[in-house]
Write an enzyme that holds these catalytic residues in place. Structure first.
Site, short mmCIF file in Angstrom:
data_model
loop_
_atom_site.label_atom_id
_atom_site.label_comp_id
_atom_site.label_asym_id
_atom_site.label_seq_id
_atom_site.Cartn_x
_atom_site.Cartn_y
_atom_site.Cartn_z
N GLN A 78 -38.79 18.85 -72.18
CA GLN A 78 -37.70 19.16 -71.25
C GLN A 78 -37.23 17.87 -70.56
O GLN A 78 -37.62 17.59 -69.43
CB GLN A 78 -38.22 20.16 -70.21
CG GLN A 78 -37.21 20.60 -69.19
CD GLN A 78 -36.38 21.75 -69.66
OE1 GLN A 78 -36.89 22.66 -70.29
NE2 GLN A 78 -35.11 21.73 -69.36
N PHE A 79 -36.40 17.09 -71.24
CA PHE A 79 -35.95 15.82 -70.67
C PHE A 79 -35.14 16.01 -69.40
O PHE A 79 -35.09 15.12 -68.55
CB PHE A 79 -35.17 14.99 -71.71
CG PHE A 79 -33.76 15.45 -71.92
CD1 PHE A 79 -32.71 14.90 -71.20
CD2 PHE A 79 -33.47 16.43 -72.86
CE1 PHE A 79 -31.41 15.32 -71.40
CE2 PHE A 79 -32.18 16.85 -73.08
CZ PHE A 79 -31.14 16.30 -72.35
N THR A 80 -34.54 17.19 -69.21
CA THR A 80 -33.71 17.41 -68.03
C THR A 80 -34.51 17.44 -66.72
O THR A 80 -33.92 17.42 -65.65
CB THR A 80 -32.87 18.70 -68.17
OG1 THR A 80 -33.75 19.81 -68.32
CG2 THR A 80 -31.93 18.61 -69.36
#
Length: 150
Positions: A78-80
């Site tokens: 989950q890079f966000t």
């Protein structure tokens, strides 16, 4: 590394209409990797998650870990999680590691967790458009950042 950990009664990950992961009681771990993460972050965070006492004991007190209840774990990249919203309304992801750095660390994190957990951990797929469904239990949601361990 930054994580959002949710205690769940059930969780699943679907990619292109196919269910690729599914668990009952356990933890859904959303994992974001930054450019300066190392194996030290992996070891510390893995240990913290596996021993995090967020499950109820016989008195209903959160006193048990996912290992204690023989629960399951899903890890989803989950890079966000590393979004910066300081300027404007469009999030910036400058701190998030690019795939050439993030994928090996994500995979090492999963391997380390499985080794310490002693059983298979289910995952999403790095970079895929995933549909994550969960039934949060409590709700219990914990945010842990390996850069804030002191």
């Amino acid at each position: 590394m930054k994580t959002v950990i949710q205690r769940v009664l059930k969780a699943s990950v679907v990619i292109e209409g196919e269910k690729v992961a599914s668990i009952a009681d356990g933890l859904l771990v959303l994992l974001g990797v930054v450019i300066n993460d190392t194996e030290v972050d992996i070891e510390w965070l893995s240990n913290k998650i596996l021993n995090l006492r967020v499950f109820g004991d016989q008195n209903g007190v959160m006193n048990k870990s996912v290992k204690d209840i023989d629960g399951d774990i899903i890890i989803v990249s989950q890079f966000t999680l590393h979004a910066s919203t300081k300027k404007g309304n469009r999030p910036s992801y400058i701190k998030a590691a690019k795939p050439d750095i993030a994928i090996p660390l994500y995979e090492k994190f999963i391997q380390h967790m499985e080794s310490d957990f002693g059983k298979k951990i289910q995952t999403g797929e790095f970079g895929a458009d995933m549909k994550v469904e969960l039934l949060n239990d409590g709700p219990v949601t914990i945010i842990i950042d390996s850069k804030n361990k002191e």
